[in-house]
Enzyme design. Structure first.
Site, short mmCIF file in Angstrom:
data_model
loop_
_atom_site.label_atom_id
_atom_site.label_comp_id
_atom_site.label_asym_id
_atom_site.label_seq_id
_atom_site.Cartn_x
_atom_site.Cartn_y
_atom_site.Cartn_z
N ASP A 100 0.88 -1.24 0.06
CA ASP A 100 0.09 0.10 0.07
C ASP A 100 0.77 1.31 0.10
O ASP A 100 1.96 1.35 -0.19
CB ASP A 100 -0.85 -0.03 1.19
CG ASP A 100 -2.36 0.58 1.06
OD1 ASP A 100 -2.39 1.73 0.76
OD2 ASP A 100 -3.34 -0.12 0.74
N HIS A 146 -3.06 5.82 4.12
CA HIS A 146 -4.24 4.69 3.44
C HIS A 146 -4.01 3.24 3.82
O HIS A 146 -5.12 2.76 3.97
CB HIS A 146 -4.05 5.14 1.85
CG HIS A 146 -4.76 4.24 1.12
ND1 HIS A 146 -4.47 2.98 0.44
CD2 HIS A 146 -6.00 4.58 0.51
CE1 HIS A 146 -5.46 2.30 -0.34
NE2 HIS A 146 -6.42 3.29 -0.17
N SER A 198 -10.81 0.38 -2.37
CA SER A 198 -9.58 -0.03 -1.39
C SER A 198 -10.33 -0.49 -0.33
O SER A 198 -9.25 -1.28 0.53
CB SER A 198 -8.95 1.55 -1.16
OG SER A 198 -8.28 1.96 -2.09
#
Length: 519
Positions: A163, A209, A378
């Site tokens: 990621d 994230h 996601s």
């Protein structure tokens, strides 16, 4: 919160020391070597990786595990080229040079091909903050209580997460137990390998994230009694391969290196919410939509991970579904063998507007499955990854192909998948049953309709609203959707009028799914 990261993979062929061209004239290239002569004795991977392969009856010693032949790399250095990345799986190196230098290098006897790197890997972000109640809806949609009844938590399963960063992950209440119990085994930053403070130093707005993805995978706050992930007792291996504010194709190199690193450690299951397509800082690096065909180097690497290394890869479909200039999913979500995950609405299980669509030119169906995510694929992908971790805990010998088949067959539209939501939303209880008996649920049979109208009266409207409502997927082929249509769950009589060009229609009425084939 649903950020689906599209990461640019920009490969540059490094400048020859014989020239001093302007930096903007250089281009990155993959240099593919013809062979690996004089292979040393293996194994080149860990005992854990060997054990995983034996469990799946895969070859233990594979030439792709061996390092790239060092004399080839030395030869590039003698010619004045600086190697920025090396992939043992692809038997390749990345350098940056001028086009005429690349042409000259092609004549070297040990080089099979030199390919310029153009195309883009993008992170699609959103301003919506992570909200556990949204994840609770996704877990409810998957009927995850079947996993809780069996006390399945992903225990003993190694999960890799590739990621854009894991900023402040140890400070999140939902992740505290992962750190306290030693579930975070290793973390490598491929973007800034010299960073000392891996969790406290922030380089871009997307550095958190991966933290939010991790919450959707293994999040568990025992004090607030909030579960946001299905695999809180798995072991995690984290890799940062994307710089959120600097998008270039070099990030694809990092992605491939992260995969090779995880495989060497015996990681079995990998989740990534990154995807490459369009939007690189340098427009010349952008892919074209027709290149989302499984042919990119990053797609080849993930395909190798699945087919040769026995890894299970779960990739978010991307958030370009509403982008009229793109709409389709990104690479490596286009790769055969990986499980590509899209996003659905919660009340009616149609495709979310942003969720990437499977290209019509692929010879296989993409995405594979989908589930609810409020603002990005996601966050749908790690929910599905958590489900797979529980299946592997229950039956560790399952192969990637078997797991993919289980996810397909347990999904609500199976066998009538489409390029909007794949086979639909998996059912955890069905998936567990299929893990022990792969033929547990027989395939449904399509219904031929003669004429241009079909009428259906549901025998009961009980539980329709709780199982996706009433939806029509109108298609111009067995899989390509022309339009999706939501109907009220209260209707007593459903009338389907055939549209011009419509050849197939999937009618979903709660748990009842019919495939209409127009004649």
């Amino acid at each position: 919160m649903g950020l689906c990261t599209k990461l640019f993979f920009f490969c540059v062929l490094v400048v020859s020391g014989l020239f001093t061209p302007a930096a903007q004239a250089q281009q990155r290239y993959w240099v593919l070597f013809k062979d690996k002569p004089a292979l040393a004795e293996g194994p080149w991977v860990s005992e854990q990786a060997v054990a995983q392969r034996r469990l799946q009856h895969l070859p233990v010693h594979q030439p792709s595990d061996a390092p790239v032949h060092q004399p080839y790399l030395d030869s590039l250095a003698r010619r004045g080229f600086s190697v920025t990345s090396v992939s043992k799986w692809l038997n390749a190196a990345v350098i940056s040079v001028l086009p005429h230098q690349a042409t000259a290098l092609q004549q070297a006897g040990y080089i099979q091909e030199i390919r310029p790197i153009t195309g883009y890997f993008q992170t699609t972000s959103t301003a919506v903050p992570f909200q556990p109640n949204y994840i609770a809806k996704a877990l409810s949609q998957l009927k995850s209580e079947a996993l809780f009844v069996q006390s399945l938590t992903g225990r003993g399963v190694k999960i890799g997460v590739i990621d854009a960063g894991f900023y402040q992950a140890p400070e999140k209440p939902g992740l505290a137990t992962l750190f306290e119990n030693g579930r975070i085994k290793q973390y490598r930053d491929f973007v800034s390998p010299g960073r000392q403070d891996l969790y406290g130093e922030k380089e871009s707005g997307l550095d958190a994230h991966g933290t939010e993805v991790l919450l959707c995978l293994g999040g568990n706050d025992p004090y607030q009694k909030v579960i946001s992930g299905l695999a809180p007792e798995a072991d995690y291996y984290l890799a940062r391969t994307d710089h959120g504010s600097l998008e270039s194709r070099v990030e694809e190199e990092y992605f491939v290196r992260a995969l090779e690193w995880m495989d060497s450690l015996g990681v079995r299951l990998v989740n990534s919410s990154l995807g490459y397509g369009t939007g690189f800082d340098n427009p010349a690096e952008n892919y074209r939509p027709d290149q989302m065909d499984g042919g990119s180097y990053i797609a080849k690497a993930v395909q190798m991970a699945v087919e040769q290394k026995g890894m299970m890869l779960v990739i978010a479909a991307g958030n370009d579904g509403g982008n009229k200039k793109w709409q389709i999913l990104n690479t490596p979500a286009d790769a055969p063998g990986v499980l590509t995950v899209g996003a659905t609405d919660y009340f009616s299980w149609v495709k979310q507007g942003y969720s990437g669509i499977g290209p019509g030119f692929l010879p296989y169906l993409k995405p594979d499955v989908a589930c609810f995510a409020s603002s990005g694929t996601s966050f749908s992908a790690p929910i599905i990854t958590g489900l797979i971790a529980c299946l592997l805990e229950e039956k560790p010998s399952l192969t990637a192909a078997q797991l993919t088949d289980i996810l397909h067959r347990s999904s609500h539209l199976y066998p009538f998948g489409n390029n909007y939501v794949g086979y639909g939303v998996p059912n955890a209880g069905k998936a567990l049953e299929l893990a022990h008996n792969l033929s547990a649920f027989p395939k449904a049979v399509p219904l031929e309709v003669h004429g241009n109208r079909f009428i259906y009266k549901p025998k009961s409207r009980n539980n329709i609203a709780d199982n996706g409502g009433i939806v029509l997927f109108r298609k111009q082929s067995p899989t390509l959707v022309m339009a999706q249509q939501k109907l009220s769950s209260r209707v007593k009589r459903i009338v389907v009028k055939r549209l011009p060009g419509e050849t197939h229609t999937t009618l979903q009425v709660g748990t009842t799914v019919m495939e209409l084939v127009w004649r």
